[in-house]
Design an enzyme around this catalytic site. Structure first.
Site: not given
Length: 389
Positions: A51, A54-55, A85, A133, A158, A256, A260, A275
């Protein structure tokens, strides 16, 4: 290549020699090694983190594939699985292929990706992905029914109800938000970042696999944006119960990792994105518990390597002939945690005292991290059978 040293092998710590290229070819007692580890070091199966956010792509200002996977190997992780996401959202065959190309070029670890829910499930199922997911808002979508009914691949949930984003964060504290969501799903399901023992018990009773994060065990409340996360950090008693009981019943640990930018995390608490970036924290944290005598080495390896590999059905997680040559080498050394290669420079775990230090990481038979530097190796899509040859 031959390496020699103390290793966790067949349920014991033994002095062995391991021969490998991209996979483990032979294990025996004696050899002329190309690399020898000290008596203070211990060779382990590299950790598997199922989980990770990575962005990358249009969110590269937060984190990139290169920085996230470099941070992962710094933390002893040899396989990461990325969440969909990002921007653009990953839930079409075309976007999945684009995302895999991004990883192929820049990943320092072996990798996999999840797709978001989609009506194109039959086409997506043909692609080498880890699974799907399911987010809280997805539980109300028709696409989710398609995925649950038509795909046999792993689904990772989730566990919160769809309306949680519309209510006060403090009201999400009740564990029924998690348990109610679990009752809405079925099939090959993994329940991620569980925050209380009751949810864990329910998920296990329904035959689902489970994970918890290290930050839901160690972070002391949501004091500012740096510690703001979904699902939220629970109260002390809930966290203690999860540690004392859940750590021995949960299947695995996941980070997870959710990076950011510094500017985003300096916004007003109600506006800043949730996050925590922790992909490099989980492995030294769990092995620190092992060195303290709080969990066994069998349990530690299962949490970080063996069980996530089993859940994902990939040939990692054991030092065994035929498995991938992915190793994490640790030693007992006290140090204070900090990120090193991630774009994120502040986490709520900063300064946390750890007793396990990662000294080397080998991925696909190549040195990825030497205790100081990350090397520009290329990991492979561990879910693509053609990459295993």
């Amino acid at each position: 290549m031959w390496i020699k040293g103390k290793a966790y092998y067949e349920g014991e710590i033994k002095e062995i020699c391991i021969n490998f290229d991209r996979s483990i070819k032979e294990i025996r007692a004696n050899c002329k090694p190309d690399m020898t580890f000290t008596n203070e070091e211990l060779i382990l199966p590299a950790s598997v983190d199922l989980h990770v956010h990575v962005r990358g792509a249009q969110l590269s200002y937060k984190e990139t594939v290169a920085t996230a996977t470099s941070e992962a190997v710094y933390g002893g992780v040899g396989v990461i699985v990325d969440m969909p996401n990002t921007v653009p959202y990953i839930n079409t065959p075309e976007r999945i292929k684009e995302r895999l190309r991004e990883f192929q070029l820049y990943s320092r670890t072996d990798y996999g990706i999840y797709s978001g829910v989609s009506k194109e499930v039959e086409e997506i199922d043909k692609l080498p992905i880890a699974g799907y997911k399911i987010y809280p808002e997805d539980l109300e979508k028709e696409e989710t029914r398609y995925v649950l009914e038509k795909s046999k691949k792993l689904k990772i949930l989730h566990p919160e109800m769809p309306f949680v984003s519309k209510i006060e964060r403090s009201l999400r504290r009740s564990y029924w938000m998690e348990t109610a969501a679990i009752n809405l799903v079925k099939g090959n399901m993994h329940i991620t970042h569980i925050t209380n023992f009751e949810t864990l018990q329910l998920a296990k009773s329904m035959g689902f696999t489970t994970d918890i994060t290290a930050h839901h065990l160690v972070v002391d409340g949501e004091r500012d944006c740096i510690s703001k996360v979904n699902p939220p950090i629970r109260d002390y008693v809930t966290r203690l119960k999860l540690f004392l009981k859940g750590l021995f019943e949960v299947d695995c640990i996941a980070s997870d990792h959710a990076p950011h930018s510094k500017e985003e995390k300096r916004m007003n608490f109600d506006l800043c994105p949730p996050g925590i970036a922790g992909v490099s924290f989980s492995t030294p944290y769990i092995y620190s518990l092992m060195f303290k005598g709080l969990i066994s080495i069998d349990r530690a390896v299962s949490l970080l390597s063996g069980n996530p590999s089993r859940i994902l059905n990939i040939p990692t997680g054991k030092i065994k002939e035929g498995y991938r040559a992915n190793f994490t080498v640790i030693k007992r050394e006290n140090w204070r945690y900090t990120t090193k290669f991630s774009k994120v420079t502040e986490t709520p775990m900063d300064g946390f005292s750890l007793d396990a230090k990662v000294t080397n990481v080998i991925v696909e038979g190549k040195l990825a991290f030497d205790g100081e530097n990350v090397y520009p190796i290329r990991g492979v899509n561990i879910f693509d059978s053609s990459s295993r040859s």
